[in-house]
Design a protein around this motif. Sequence first.
Motif, PDB file in Angstrom:
ATOM      1  N   THR A 135       0.851  -1.369  -0.109  1.00  0.00           N
ATOM      2  CA  THR A 135       0.028  -0.105   0.193  1.00  0.00           C
ATOM      3  C   THR A 135       1.082   1.213   0.148  1.00  0.00           C
ATOM      4  OG1 THR A 135      -0.370  -0.423   2.608  1.00  0.00           O
ATOM      5  CG2 THR A 135      -1.642  -1.123   1.479  1.00  0.00           C
ATOM      6  N   ARG A 136       0.069   2.222  -0.786  1.00  0.00           N
ATOM      7  CA  ARG A 136       0.954   3.564  -0.876  1.00  0.00           C
ATOM      8  C   ARG A 136       0.568   4.482  -0.141  1.00  0.00           C
ATOM      9  NH1 ARG A 136       3.165   7.352  -5.323  1.00  0.00           N
ATOM     10  NH2 ARG A 136       1.956   5.804  -7.019  1.00  0.00           N
ATOM     11  N   TYR A 137       1.075   5.881   0.596  1.00  0.00           N
ATOM     12  CA  TYR A 137       0.791   6.501   0.791  1.00  0.00           C
ATOM     13  C   TYR A 137       0.999   8.002  -0.269  1.00  0.00           C
ATOM     14  CZ  TYR A 137      -1.457   4.376   4.840  1.00  0.00           C
ATOM     15  OH  TYR A 137      -2.153   3.147   5.788  1.00  0.00           O
ATOM     16  N   VAL A 138      -0.298   8.895  -0.304  1.00  0.00           N
ATOM     17  CA  VAL A 138       1.330  10.377  -0.989  1.00  0.00           C
ATOM     18  C   VAL A 138       0.306  11.486   0.116  1.00  0.00           C
ATOM     19  CG1 VAL A 138       0.447   9.193  -3.127  1.00  0.00           C
ATOM     20  CG2 VAL A 138      -1.368  10.663  -2.217  1.00  0.00           C
ATOM     21  N   PHE A 139       1.158  12.289   0.113  1.00  0.00           N
ATOM     22  CA  PHE A 139       0.545  13.469   0.965  1.00  0.00           C
ATOM     23  C   PHE A 139      -0.559  14.104   0.195  1.00  0.00           C
ATOM     24  CE2 PHE A 139       1.014  17.272   3.070  1.00  0.00           C
ATOM     25  CZ  PHE A 139       1.099  16.768   4.736  1.00  0.00           C
ATOM     26  N   ARG A 140      -2.050  14.981   0.764  1.00  0.00           N
ATOM     27  CA  ARG A 140      -2.557  15.372   0.286  1.00  0.00           C
ATOM     28  C   ARG A 140      -2.727  16.266  -0.763  1.00  0.00           C
ATOM     29  NH1 ARG A 140      -6.987  15.568   5.245  1.00  0.00           N
ATOM     30  NH2 ARG A 140      -8.251  17.034   3.588  1.00  0.00           N
TER      31      ARG A 140
END
Length: 463
Positions: free
Chosen positions: A79-84
Amino acid sequence: MSVVHRLAAGWLVDHLSFINQCGYEICDSFAYPGSVTLNTSVTSTGDCHATSTFAATSSSRDSPVPGPVIETEGKPARTRYVFREEFFDVSKPHIAAAPEEQLWQGCPETSLAEIKANSNREEHQEETKSGKRKRKCVFNQGELDALEYHSKVRKLIWEGALHLVQEGLKSGFLHCTTAELSCRKNVVPGQIGCGLAELCEMAKQFPAVNESDHQVIINLDDETSIPEQDLLSCVTENSSNYAKIVVLMGQKYLVPPNSSFLLSDISCLQPLLNCNFYIRYMLTCFLIVLAYRYSHLSSWQIKQIPVPALAAPNCLVVTWVTNRQKHLRFVKEELYPHWSVKTLAEWHWVKITRAGEFVLPLDSLHKKPYEVLVLGRVQGDVKEALRKSEEALPVPEHKLIVSIPCSLHSHKPPLSAVLAEFVKPDVECLELFARNLQPGWTSWGNEVLKFQHVDYFTLLQNE
C-alpha cells in the motif's frame, strides 16, 4: 527531486513532490508485521493529576489494521500513501498586491520612505475594508528595524524570485492563467492526532531508568515489543526501505524509510547524545536544522540546547527565524556565538502561489511573503575545519528558496537538496523542533510526528 529549477539566485522547490518521493510505501504480508501499536490509557486521580500506562505490541490479525491490505498470489501486498495535494493548492495570494506592485512589473527602486508610505496606505485600506478603526500609524522601533532590513533585501528577493518564477512558468510547473488553476476549496482539517506535546509531559511521570541498561535506539524493523518507558526515552528508527505505521493513542502515524526520531520535549534530549553519531555513523561532518521557537522557550532555554555536543567539527547549522529583528539579532549575536557557530549567510524562503505571485504583497507591513534562514558553521580545530571546507563548496552569502507553501502551519520546505552541495555526501542530518520526518534524517521535537498523521495522506493501492 524537490528542486525544479536551479539558478544563480537560488532554487525553485517542489515541496509536495519531495514528500511523496520519501517512499511512503508499506510492504504487507498477511497483516502488518513490524508495525508498532502504542496503546495509552489515562486515568484521572482525585487530585486532578493524570497517571498514564503505555503498552506497545506488534500488530496481529486481531489488532486494528492501519489501512486496507491487498493480497496478491505469491507476492506481499503493498500500500502506498501520498500527501494530500490540497494542502499545496495555493491558487491566489492571501492579500493581493496593487497592480503596480505585481512581480511581473519589475522591481522598482523604492526608498525606505516609500516603503513606509506603502505601509501607511495598506493600513488605511485595511481600515476601510474592515470598517474598524486601526491604531494611528506611528511605527515603533521594532517596525522601523524591520522596515530598514526589508529595504536592504527587497531587491534581491524581487529580482531573484522573478527569475525563478519565469523558469517555473516556462517549464509548466507554475501556471500563470487562473483558468488552469484548480477550483477546489482549500479545507484544512481541525485537530488531527493525539496531543503529542501533552504526551511528552505525561512521560515525565515514568520512573528513572538505569542508563547503563537502557537501550539507545529502537528499530521498528526488528522490534516485536517495546517497553513502555522506551517509547519516549529512546531514538526510534526505521532502518528498512519501506515505511512503517506507528499507532499512538489510537492514532496512526507514518514513519518513512531510513529515518529516525525522538519524541520528547527539551527536558529529554539525552537520548540524542547517547546515540553518539560520530561512532554510529563514522562521520565527522554533520548538518543541524532548527527553528527558533521563541514563543515556547526563553532565550536562555534555547541556549541550553546541546548543539556543541551534537555537532561535529565544521558542522553546518541552519536556523529558521521569523522576520522580527530582535529574533534575528539574538540568533546571530547571542545564540550562534554561544554555540561557537560562525554566521556565514542569510538566505530567504519566498512563498508564492501556483501562478507565481507572492502570497502577500512584498512591502506588506504586517507579514512578509518570506522567512529568513541563518546559516553558520561550528568552529573547531582550525586544521580540521580547513580540511573539511575543501570538501564542500563555500556557503553563498545569499540564496533564495522559492516554493508554494503548505497551508499547514510551520510545515517548512525541504532543505536536503539545496544544502547537498555545501556538505559532505552522506552526512548525518538532525532537525530540532521538527514536526515531520524525512529519510536520512533524525528528527526531534515534542510534536515530531505531527504531520506524519495518516489523515494528512491519501491511501493508494498498488499490486
